[in-house]
Design an enzyme around this catalytic site. Structure first.
Site, mmCIF file in Angstrom:
data_model
loop_
_atom_site.group_PDB
_atom_site.id
_atom_site.type_symbol
_atom_site.label_atom_id
_atom_site.label_comp_id
_atom_site.label_asym_id
_atom_site.label_seq_id
_atom_site.Cartn_x
_atom_site.Cartn_y
_atom_site.Cartn_z
ATOM 1 C CE LYS A 22 30.765 46.887 44.572
ATOM 2 N NZ LYS A 22 32.028 46.451 45.209
ATOM 3 C CG ASN A 23 34.186 48.155 42.561
ATOM 4 O OD1 ASN A 23 33.667 48.100 43.671
ATOM 5 N ND2 ASN A 23 34.221 47.122 41.734
ATOM 6 C CB CYS A 116 35.196 37.143 50.604
ATOM 7 S SG CYS A 116 35.864 37.398 48.981
ATOM 8 N NE ARG A 121 38.578 39.978 47.076
ATOM 9 C CZ ARG A 121 37.545 40.821 46.975
ATOM 10 N NH1 ARG A 121 36.389 40.498 47.497
ATOM 11 N NH2 ARG A 121 37.698 41.999 46.403
ATOM 12 C CG ASP A 305 33.877 42.825 39.448
ATOM 13 O OD1 ASP A 305 34.236 43.979 39.736
ATOM 14 O OD2 ASP A 305 34.355 41.814 40.001
ATOM 15 N NE ARG A 397 29.372 43.791 49.649
ATOM 16 C CZ ARG A 397 30.292 43.134 48.922
ATOM 17 N NH1 ARG A 397 30.136 41.864 48.629
ATOM 18 N NH2 ARG A 397 31.365 43.766 48.480
HETATM 19 C C1 EPZ Z 1 38.700 45.120 43.113
HETATM 20 O O1 EPZ Z 1 38.951 44.177 44.138
HETATM 21 C C2 EPZ Z 1 37.180 45.238 43.031
HETATM 22 N N1 EPZ Z 1 36.666 45.741 44.295
HETATM 23 C C3 EPZ Z 1 36.577 43.856 42.727
HETATM 24 O O2 EPZ Z 1 35.167 44.033 42.570
HETATM 25 C C4 EPZ Z 1 37.151 43.364 41.403
HETATM 26 O O3 EPZ Z 1 36.675 42.065 41.158
HETATM 27 C C5 EPZ Z 1 38.689 43.337 41.465
HETATM 28 O O4 EPZ Z 1 39.176 44.649 41.840
HETATM 29 C C6 EPZ Z 1 39.319 42.954 40.139
HETATM 30 O O5 EPZ Z 1 38.910 43.832 39.154
HETATM 31 C C7 EPZ Z 1 36.735 47.073 44.553
HETATM 32 O O6 EPZ Z 1 37.239 47.839 43.763
HETATM 33 C C8 EPZ Z 1 36.135 47.536 45.846
HETATM 34 P P1 EPZ Z 1 42.560 42.918 43.037
HETATM 35 P P2 EPZ Z 1 40.474 43.971 44.667
HETATM 36 O O7 EPZ Z 1 43.466 43.372 44.129
HETATM 37 O O8 EPZ Z 1 41.191 45.271 44.683
HETATM 38 C C9 EPZ Z 1 45.116 39.036 43.898
HETATM 39 C C10 EPZ Z 1 32.892 43.599 42.957
HETATM 40 O O9 EPZ Z 1 32.187 42.615 42.677
HETATM 41 N N2 EPZ Z 1 45.818 39.839 44.916
HETATM 42 O O10 EPZ Z 1 42.697 43.522 41.675
HETATM 43 O O11 EPZ Z 1 40.421 43.171 45.901
HETATM 44 C C11 EPZ Z 1 43.715 38.703 44.358
HETATM 45 O O12 EPZ Z 1 43.737 37.560 45.182
HETATM 46 C C12 EPZ Z 1 34.287 43.384 43.512
HETATM 47 O O13 EPZ Z 1 32.550 44.801 42.808
HETATM 48 C C13 EPZ Z 1 46.940 39.308 45.538
HETATM 49 O O14 EPZ Z 1 47.356 38.190 45.245
HETATM 50 O O15 EPZ Z 1 41.043 43.064 43.491
HETATM 51 C C14 EPZ Z 1 43.000 38.443 43.067
HETATM 52 O O16 EPZ Z 1 43.300 37.123 42.654
HETATM 53 C C15 EPZ Z 1 34.616 41.908 43.690
HETATM 54 N N3 EPZ Z 1 47.579 40.049 46.484
HETATM 55 C C16 EPZ Z 1 43.675 39.402 42.089
HETATM 56 O O17 EPZ Z 1 44.912 39.812 42.719
HETATM 57 C C17 EPZ Z 1 47.150 41.319 46.830
HETATM 58 O O18 EPZ Z 1 47.799 41.965 47.689
HETATM 59 C C18 EPZ Z 1 42.831 40.638 41.779
HETATM 60 O O19 EPZ Z 1 42.659 41.316 42.981
HETATM 61 C C19 EPZ Z 1 46.003 41.833 46.189
HETATM 62 C C20 EPZ Z 1 45.356 41.081 45.224
#
Ligand code: EPZ
Length: 419
Positions: A22-23, A116, A121, A305, A397
């Site tokens: 998915k990701n 969410c 996020r 995850d 999802r």
């Molecule tokens: C991706 O989300 C995945 N989703 C998530 O999977 C996964 O949990 C996550 O990466 C971490 O591995 C998809 O790929 C569609 P991040 P993403 O940006 O990109 C902080 C699932 O269950 N952050 O790596 O949103 C954020 O708040 C989903 O399949 C900032 O602070 O994750 C979090 O604490 C859930 N500022 C951390 O970084 C930003 O601009 C990790 O977020 C962006 C992120």
């Protein structure tokens, strides 16, 4: 709203073939607007996040056709650079559409995706990086408007290896003028898959999988036919399901090293794990031992995850476990549902203190998010008696045909539509 009715206590036996990731499929769909030529993504999983992303592409004016398990996208007709707010809210990760829309139209607009059930996020890392590439960004009344004369390559350093921000930067830099060097990049396998996909379209991206990625802007990109990597989180969820239920399960299609520390932790529980190429076999007999500690980290650490699923496993192991969730602020919303099943878990901030009980018992459970919902299903599969898991919209999802795959392994699980 549908629910699962699950009779727990059945061991699992058999082979599961992992779906496409998915990701990975989601950013690949976003990348398809970088060319006017046809892009075909093979073996697309039947999950609602993909359907939602397809709707976003159609709103932009692209033609999206699902046929025989693949999806074809022709975005020659795409003219609209604005992502509808209701779709941004439904699919947070649509925020990485900004990068590809800016590459295509030099403009992009979307509602602020907002938080969410697993955390705030924010998208500051995305926006700061886009600004480095020459993008002018205004945020007004919950809307983000981006524009640029020309995307220009730059040196960018991420303070945190955000997966989405890394993907957004790749999508914005592949057609930019000059070279972009991204330091502090996320190293997840899905980033490598996006690099390979973009290069199959004629891009010039190198270094994905390490923390420095170099992108030399191309003049244009062409269409491609591409098969994404398989879903390591779905695969990990099935391995944990077998650990919970007992039995022997082989998961095919996923490289062991893409699971980070999961296999090491399952061996620590007392499971037997054998791996050969992209096949992972797990055997689980008798009562397992708790992991002393599970701490989620960016790849290649323990995947966030799989945190909920591993906590559900530890709930009925011998001993105690400390779970530390470092990625998201509130990724324990499923715990009160496990307490209904007799689990003994105390949550304090980012920590969950698990004291293993002999066996969980069935209960009526409500799923609140994708991976938390998967954890409740796994707990129900191993529990004494019958459980119901309500609101399957979350697991739908990210898990294609979860009931069918679990039934094929011997689980007693029925999907019932609640009028
Ligand atoms: C991706 O989300 C995945 N989703 C998530 O999977 C996964 O949990 C996550 O990466 C971490 O591995 C998809 O790929 C569609 P991040 P993403 O940006 O990109 C902080 C699932 O269950 N952050 O790596 O949103 C954020 O708040 C989903 O399949 C900032 O602070 O994750 C979090 O604490 C859930 N500022 C951390 O970084 C930003 O601009 C990790 O977020 C962006 C992120």
């Amino acid at each position: 709203m549908d629910k699962f009715v699950i009779e727990g206590g059945k061991p699992l036996f058999g082979t599961v073939f992992a779906q496409s990731a998915k990701n990975s499929v989601l950013p690949l769909l976003a990348a398809s607007v970088l060319t006017e030529e046809e892009v075909v993504i093979r073996e697309t999983p039947k999950i609602t996040d993909v359907t939602c992303m397809a709707k976003i592409l159609e709103e932009l004016g692209a033609q999206v056709v699902f046929r025989k398990g693949d999806v074809s996208i022709v975005s020659a007709g795409a003219k609209n650079h604005r992502i509808p707010s209701e779709l941004t809210r439904e699919l947070r990760s649509s925020v990485f559409m900004l990068g590809s829309l800016l590459s295509r139209f030099r403009r992009a607009e979307c509602a602020y995706p907002g938080g969410c059930d697993i955390g705030l996020r924010p998208i500051d890392l995305h926006l700061n990086a886009l600004a480095r590439l020459g993008v002018r960004i205004t945020e007004r009344e919950g809307y983000i408007s981006c524009s640029c004369d020309r995307l220009r390559g730059a040196e960018i350093a991420l303070d945190f290896p955000s997966v989405g921000a890394t993907e957004n930067i790749l999508l914005a830099a592949v057609l930019a003028e000059g070279k972009t060097v991204l330091g502090g990049a996320a190293k997840e396998p899905e980033i490598v898959d996006l690099q390979n996909f973009l290069n199959a379209m004629g891009a010039n991206v190198h270094g994905a999988g390490t923390d420095v990625i170099e992108i030399v802007g191309a003049e244009s990109l062409h269409g491609t036919v591409y098969t994404p990597i398989k879903d390591r989180i779905e695969a990990g969820s099935f391995l944990i399901a077998c650990a919970v239920c007992g039995g022997e399960v082989e998961v095919a299609g996923v490289k062991p090293e893409s699971l980070g520390l999961l296999l090491h932790k399952l061996r620590e529980n007392g499971c037997k794990i054998h791996t050969k190429n992209d096949k992972i076999k797990i055997a689980s007999y008798g009562r397992l031992k708790c992991n002393r500690k599970i701490e989620t980290m960016p790849f290649p650490g323990f995947p966030t995850d799989l945190q909920a699923q591993a906590t559900a496993l530890n709930a009925s192991c011998e001993g105690g476990a400390l779970i530390v969730e470092n990625l998201f602020e509130t990724r324990y919303k499923y715990v009160p549902e496990l307490l209904k099943m007799g689990a003994d878990i105390e949550v304090k901030g980012r920590n969950a203190f698990v004291r293993g009980v002999e066996r969980l018992h069935g209960a009526e459970l409500v799923s609140g998010d994708l991976r938390g919902g998967a954890a409740l299903i796994l707990a129900a599969l191993g529990a004494e008696g019958v459980s119901e898991v309500l609101d399957l919209s979350h697991v739908d999802r990210g898990y294609a045909d979860l009931q069918g795959k679990l039934t094929a392994l011997g689980a007693q699980i029925r999907r019932v539509t609640v009028p």
